[in-house]
Design a protein around this motif. Structure first.
Motif, PDB file in Angstrom:
ATOM      1  N   GLU A   6       0.803  -1.220   0.000  1.00  0.00           N
ATOM      2  CA  GLU A   6       0.000   0.000   0.000  1.00  0.00           C
ATOM      3  C   GLU A   6       0.837   1.273   0.000  1.00  0.00           C
ATOM      4  N   ILE A   7       2.125   1.158   0.296  1.00  0.00           N
ATOM      5  CA  ILE A   7       2.986   2.341   0.425  1.00  0.00           C
ATOM      6  C   ILE A   7       3.348   2.892  -0.944  1.00  0.00           C
ATOM      7  N   ILE A   8       3.063   4.177  -1.129  1.00  0.00           N
ATOM      8  CA  ILE A   8       3.443   4.885  -2.350  1.00  0.00           C
ATOM      9  C   ILE A   8       4.795   5.558  -2.156  1.00  0.00           C
ATOM     10  N   ALA A   9       4.981   6.186  -0.985  1.00  0.00           N
ATOM     11  CA  ALA A   9       6.225   6.905  -0.715  1.00  0.00           C
ATOM     12  C   ALA A   9       6.453   7.026   0.776  1.00  0.00           C
ATOM     13  N   ILE A  10       7.725   7.168   1.149  1.00  0.00           N
ATOM     14  CA  ILE A  10       8.113   7.469   2.521  1.00  0.00           C
ATOM     15  C   ILE A  10       8.974   8.725   2.447  1.00  0.00           C
ATOM     16  N   PHE A  11       8.530   9.777   3.115  1.00  0.00           N
ATOM     17  CA  PHE A  11       9.237  11.054   3.083  1.00  0.00           C
ATOM     18  C   PHE A  11       9.962  11.316   4.388  1.00  0.00           C
ATOM     19  N   ASN A  12      11.144  11.897   4.299  1.00  0.00           N
ATOM     20  CA  ASN A  12      11.891  12.343   5.464  1.00  0.00           C
ATOM     21  C   ASN A  12      11.436  13.764   5.777  1.00  0.00           C
ATOM     22  N   LEU A  13      10.890  13.984   6.959  1.00  0.00           N
ATOM     23  CA  LEU A  13      10.425  15.319   7.342  1.00  0.00           C
ATOM     24  C   LEU A  13      11.397  16.032   8.257  1.00  0.00           C
ATOM     25  N   ASN A  14      12.437  15.339   8.703  1.00  0.00           N
ATOM     26  CA  ASN A  14      13.326  15.883   9.720  1.00  0.00           C
ATOM     27  C   ASN A  14      14.641  16.430   9.170  1.00  0.00           C
ATOM     28  N   HIS A  15      14.934  16.203   7.926  1.00  0.00           N
ATOM     29  CA  HIS A  15      16.189  16.679   7.338  1.00  0.00           C
ATOM     30  C   HIS A  15      16.125  18.194   7.144  1.00  0.00           C
ATOM     31  N   PRO A  16      17.179  18.915   7.504  1.00  0.00           N
ATOM     32  CA  PRO A  16      17.162  20.379   7.383  1.00  0.00           C
ATOM     33  C   PRO A  16      16.851  20.882   5.965  1.00  0.00           C
ATOM     34  N   GLN A  17      17.219  20.122   4.943  1.00  0.00           N
ATOM     35  CA  GLN A  17      16.977  20.551   3.567  1.00  0.00           C
ATOM     36  C   GLN A  17      15.641  20.041   3.027  1.00  0.00           C
ATOM     37  N   SER A  18      14.909  19.294   3.849  1.00  0.00           N
ATOM     38  CA  SER A  18      13.641  18.731   3.398  1.00  0.00           C
ATOM     39  C   SER A  18      12.569  19.811   3.319  1.00  0.00           C
ATOM     40  N   VAL A  19      11.934  19.882   2.180  1.00  0.00           N
ATOM     41  CA  VAL A  19      10.833  20.824   1.986  1.00  0.00           C
ATOM     42  C   VAL A  19       9.524  20.049   1.802  1.00  0.00           C
ATOM     43  N   SER A  57       6.900   9.113  14.107  1.00  0.00           N
ATOM     44  CA  SER A  57       8.106   9.507  14.841  1.00  0.00           C
ATOM     45  C   SER A  57       9.283   8.593  14.509  1.00  0.00           C
ATOM     46  N   ILE A  58       9.069   7.591  13.665  1.00  0.00           N
ATOM     47  CA  ILE A  58      10.139   6.682  13.236  1.00  0.00           C
ATOM     48  C   ILE A  58      10.810   7.285  12.007  1.00  0.00           C
ATOM     49  N   SER A  59      12.123   7.227  11.957  1.00  0.00           N
ATOM     50  CA  SER A  59      12.855   7.834  10.840  1.00  0.00           C
ATOM     51  C   SER A  59      12.526   7.153   9.516  1.00  0.00           C
ATOM     52  N   SER A  60      12.618   7.914   8.457  1.00  0.00           N
ATOM     53  CA  SER A  60      12.332   7.381   7.122  1.00  0.00           C
ATOM     54  C   SER A  60      13.320   6.274   6.754  1.00  0.00           C
ATOM     55  N   VAL A  61      14.549   6.364   7.228  1.00  0.00           N
ATOM     56  CA  VAL A  61      15.565   5.348   6.939  1.00  0.00           C
ATOM     57  C   VAL A  61      15.156   4.014   7.585  1.00  0.00           C
ATOM     58  N   THR A  62      14.709   4.061   8.836  1.00  0.00           N
ATOM     59  CA  THR A  62      14.267   2.850   9.530  1.00  0.00           C
ATOM     60  C   THR A  62      13.045   2.249   8.849  1.00  0.00           C
ATOM     61  N   LEU A  63      12.077   3.094   8.474  1.00  0.00           N
ATOM     62  CA  LEU A  63      10.887   2.601   7.794  1.00  0.00           C
ATOM     63  C   LEU A  63      11.237   1.977   6.449  1.00  0.00           C
ATOM     64  N   LYS A  64      12.166   2.590   5.736  1.00  0.00           N
ATOM     65  CA  LYS A  64      12.600   2.063   4.432  1.00  0.00           C
ATOM     66  C   LYS A  64      13.240   0.681   4.614  1.00  0.00           C
ATOM     67  N   LYS A  65      14.103   0.550   5.619  1.00  0.00           N
ATOM     68  CA  LYS A  65      14.757  -0.731   5.886  1.00  0.00           C
ATOM     69  C   LYS A  65      13.737  -1.809   6.233  1.00  0.00           C
ATOM     70  N   ARG A  66      12.750  -1.444   7.043  1.00  0.00           N
ATOM     71  CA  ARG A  66      11.718  -2.412   7.420  1.00  0.00           C
ATOM     72  C   ARG A  66      10.900  -2.834   6.207  1.00  0.00           C
ATOM     73  N   ALA A  67      10.567  -1.880   5.348  1.00  0.00           N
ATOM     74  CA  ALA A  67       9.780  -2.197   4.146  1.00  0.00           C
ATOM     75  C   ALA A  67      10.570  -3.104   3.215  1.00  0.00           C
ATOM     76  N   GLU A  68      11.863  -2.831   3.053  1.00  0.00           N
ATOM     77  CA  GLU A  68      12.700  -3.630   2.146  1.00  0.00           C
ATOM     78  C   GLU A  68      12.949  -5.036   2.678  1.00  0.00           C
ATOM     79  N   SER A  69      12.990  -5.173   4.008  1.00  0.00           N
ATOM     80  CA  SER A  69      13.293  -6.478   4.588  1.00  0.00           C
ATOM     81  C   SER A  69      12.045  -7.345   4.747  1.00  0.00           C
ATOM     82  N   GLY A  70      10.881  -6.776   4.430  1.00  0.00           N
ATOM     83  CA  GLY A  70       9.649  -7.535   4.595  1.00  0.00           C
ATOM     84  C   GLY A  70       9.218  -7.613   6.040  1.00  0.00           C
ATOM     85  N   PHE A  71       9.662  -6.654   6.842  1.00  0.00           N
ATOM     86  CA  PHE A  71       9.343  -6.589   8.269  1.00  0.00           C
ATOM     87  C   PHE A  71       7.850  -6.776   8.493  1.00  0.00           C
TER      88      PHE A  71
END
Length: 86
Positions: A6-19, A57-71
């Motif tokens: 169901e996931i279309i995208a995971i966005f990082n909202l915490n990066h200083p350059q993130s808009v 509140s979970i980082s986009s990197v952690t969510l990406k890893k979980r999605a890729e690993s089939g968590f």
């Protein structure tokens, strides 16, 4: 929990350059059901599905890893199932 399919995208909202928050979440948030899954801890990421925007509140990197690993692949819980366990 959101199924990987169901996931279309995971966005990082915490990066200083993130808009993403200003350019997408604020602008298009009214088109989606918005679910605050942060537990009041602040938003670090946004998970987008067809009709829902999950702020997490979970980082986009952690969510990406979980999605890729089939968590927890295929793990779907309804509120009723969670309440039955208590």
């Amino acid at each position: 929990m959101v199924k990987n399919s169901e996931i279309i995208a995971i966005f990082n909202l915490n990066h200083p350059q993130s808009v993403v928050y200003d350019d997408f979440v604020k602008k298009y948030g009214s088109r989606y059901k918005v679910v605050d899954a942060s537990g009041g801890e602040g938003y670090y990421s946004c998970v987008l599905t067809d009709d829902t925007m999950y702020l997490s509140s979970i980082s986009s990197v952690t969510l990406k890893k979980r999605a890729e690993s089939g968590f927890l692949d295929g793990a779907v819980y309804t509120n009723l199932e969670i309440l039955k366990r208590r």
